[in-house]
Write a protein that holds these residues in place. Structure first.
Motif, PDB file in Angstrom:
ATOM      1  N   SER A  72       0.815  -1.217   0.000  1.00  0.00           N
ATOM      2  CA  SER A  72       0.000   0.000   0.000  1.00  0.00           C
ATOM      3  C   SER A  72       0.847   1.264   0.000  1.00  0.00           C
ATOM      4  CB  SER A  72      -0.938   0.002   1.216  1.00  0.00           C
ATOM      5  OG  SER A  72      -0.203   0.115   2.417  1.00  0.00           O
ATOM      6  N   ARG A  91       1.637 -11.460  -6.607  1.00  0.00           N
ATOM      7  CA  ARG A  91       0.226 -11.361  -6.985  1.00  0.00           C
ATOM      8  C   ARG A  91      -0.500 -10.300  -6.153  1.00  0.00           C
ATOM      9  NH1 ARG A  91      -0.717 -17.752  -8.165  1.00  0.00           N
ATOM     10  NH2 ARG A  91      -0.869 -17.578 -10.440  1.00  0.00           N
ATOM     11  N   MET A  92      -0.155 -10.197  -4.886  1.00  0.00           N
ATOM     12  CA  MET A  92      -0.770  -9.174  -4.049  1.00  0.00           C
ATOM     13  C   MET A  92      -0.417  -7.775  -4.562  1.00  0.00           C
ATOM     14  SD  MET A  92      -0.575  -8.664   0.099  1.00  0.00           S
ATOM     15  CE  MET A  92       1.221  -8.670   0.133  1.00  0.00           C
ATOM     16  N   LEU A  94       0.484  -6.921  -7.683  1.00  0.00           N
ATOM     17  CA  LEU A  94      -0.160  -6.683  -8.977  1.00  0.00           C
ATOM     18  C   LEU A  94      -1.652  -6.409  -8.814  1.00  0.00           C
ATOM     19  CD1 LEU A  94       1.586  -9.402 -11.180  1.00  0.00           C
ATOM     20  CD2 LEU A  94       1.968  -6.940 -11.244  1.00  0.00           C
ATOM     21  N   ALA A  95      -2.302  -7.115  -7.884  1.00  0.00           N
ATOM     22  CA  ALA A  95      -3.732  -6.904  -7.643  1.00  0.00           C
ATOM     23  C   ALA A  95      -4.005  -5.491  -7.145  1.00  0.00           C
ATOM     24  CB  ALA A  95      -4.256  -7.926  -6.633  1.00  0.00           C
ATOM     25  N   ALA A  96      -3.008  -4.886  -6.483  1.00  0.00           N
ATOM     26  CA  ALA A  96      -3.158  -3.520  -5.977  1.00  0.00           C
ATOM     27  C   ALA A  96      -2.711  -2.476  -7.006  1.00  0.00           C
ATOM     28  CB  ALA A  96      -2.350  -3.354  -4.693  1.00  0.00           C
ATOM     29  N   GLY A  97      -2.352  -2.928  -8.199  1.00  0.00           N
ATOM     30  CA  GLY A  97      -1.964  -1.996  -9.250  1.00  0.00           C
ATOM     31  C   GLY A  97      -0.508  -1.566  -9.199  1.00  0.00           C
ATOM     32  N   ARG A  98       0.294  -2.288  -8.436  1.00  0.00           N
ATOM     33  CA  ARG A  98       1.718  -1.968  -8.350  1.00  0.00           C
ATOM     34  C   ARG A  98       2.503  -2.795  -9.370  1.00  0.00           C
ATOM     35  NH1 ARG A  98      -1.598   0.712  -5.170  1.00  0.00           N
ATOM     36  NH2 ARG A  98      -0.628   1.591  -3.292  1.00  0.00           N
ATOM     37  N   GLU A 119      -0.396 -14.105 -16.761  1.00  0.00           N
ATOM     38  CA  GLU A 119      -1.323 -13.151 -16.138  1.00  0.00           C
ATOM     39  C   GLU A 119      -0.648 -11.826 -15.802  1.00  0.00           C
ATOM     40  OE1 GLU A 119      -1.598 -14.213 -11.447  1.00  0.00           O
ATOM     41  OE2 GLU A 119      -2.045 -15.873 -12.790  1.00  0.00           O
ATOM     42  N   ALA A 120       0.654 -11.842 -15.501  1.00  0.00           N
ATOM     43  CA  ALA A 120       1.347 -10.616 -15.105  1.00  0.00           C
ATOM     44  C   ALA A 120       1.675  -9.720 -16.289  1.00  0.00           C
ATOM     45  CB  ALA A 120       2.629 -10.969 -14.349  1.00  0.00           C
TER      46      ALA A 120
END
Length: 329
Positions: A72, A91-92, A94-98, A119-120
């Motif tokens: 975050s 994955r965490m 990437l899911a947050a848009g980083r 997926e990445a």
């Protein structure tokens, strides 16, 4: 005068050897009045002792309570934790848009690594420092100048007095375990990346690995394959040299030969068959921090969506495919 770009906020997950090395490289780049391509937004490690050691050496670095806080707080997340945790943290992020800058391998499970690479997409890169190595850059110039001519063969040789190496003993629990560790994953992978980057895709693999001690990592590997059509031989041994860490990457052609020795020393073969170091060769201790600083420039570009020179996820997956195929033989 154009305004200087703000440094990218980099979060670091993992305060082991690689995490601390990256912190050292960032600190060395932070020169008053010049700035740096990245700044450390937060650092976290599940081991309080590791976090404390890193914090003592870098007291201004904000320490986080968990991995989620690192994500975050950051624009890009550097995943420097043990291999089994790579994909979860990546994955965490990437899911947050980083964006993600990850140590190799992408995942312990090869099928999961394949799925993740798809997926990445282009939202991340893998830390293969040969992408930024000054020694490799010299090697590439020699090749472009015709020192090799048409490549005929590549030989990769690695040797260790013991495994893990002395400076890795704190991580021996996973570095010498069959599931995550071993010198093929930890060291040979870098030289495979160099072959993939300079010569081309792999095929026609034949190999073998020896595991003489139950539950522990390999003590010898031998493999033959092709990279971009060039025949490659790979030899790796533990316990057959007095050196903690010795390696050569030797490319021969119809006009001559060049090699990279002991991680950082570029050399050309003389007429008498001996190798001569390049005038600008530097020891690995110095070359390593130069390469990491250049890697950080690439991280900043990647995080901003700009073209970069870092190892891509597909390149890293190609390397992992060969590594795991050798270890499975």
């Amino acid at each position: 005068m154009e305004p200087r770009e703000q440094p990218v906020a980099l979060g670091i997950i993992g305060a082991g050897v690689m995490g601390r090395r990256m912190l050292d490289a960032i600190q060395a780049l932070t020169v008053p009045g010049q700035g740096a391509p990245v700044r450390v937004a937060a650092l976290w490690d599940p081991d309080p002792a590791a976090l404390e050691r890193a914090g003592a050496a870098h007291p201004r670095v904000p320490r986080a309570a968990d991995a989620a806080f690192v994500v975050s707080s950051s624009e890009c997340v550097y995943v420097a934790s043990p291999p089994a945790s790579h994909i979860g943290h990546a994955r965490m992020a990437l899911a947050a848009g980083r964006s993600v800058f990850c140590e190799k391998p992408l995942a312990v499970d090869l099928a999961e690594a394949r799925a993740f690479a798809v997926e990445a997409g282009t939202a991340g890169a893998v830390n293969f420092p040969f992408a930024s190595s000054p020694g490799v850059a010299t090697l590439q110039r020699s090749i472009a100048e015709g020192a090799v001519g048409t490549p005929r063969r590549l030989a990769i040789e690695v040797g260790f007095a013991a495994w893990p190496r002395p400076w890795q003993v704190d991580a021996a629990a996973w570095l010498d375990a069959r599931a995550e560790g071993g010198f093929t994953r930890e060291v040979v992978s870098h030289f495979l990346f160099l072959a993939r980057r300079l010569l081309g895709p792999f095929d026609e693999l034949r190999g073998a690995a020896r595991f003489p001690e139950a539950g522990r990592s390999e003590r010898a590997v031998d493999a033959r394959f092709r990279a971009g059509g060039v025949p490659v031989t790979l030899t790796g041994r533990v316990g057959e040299t007095a050196k903690d860490d010795h390696n050569t990457w030797t490319l021969e052609g119809d006009a001559g030969a060049v090699r990279l020795r002991d991680w950082s020393v570029p050399e050309r073969r003389r007429a008498d068959g001996t190798f001569e170091p390049a005038p600008n060769a530097m020891p690995n201790e110095r070359a390593r921090i130069v390469a990491l600083q250049r890697q950080l420039d690439g991280v900043a570009r990647m995080a901003r969506g700009e073209p970069h020179h870092l190892a891509t996820f597909p390149e890293a997956l190609d390397v992992q495919e060969v590594v795991e195929a050798i270890l499975a033989c």
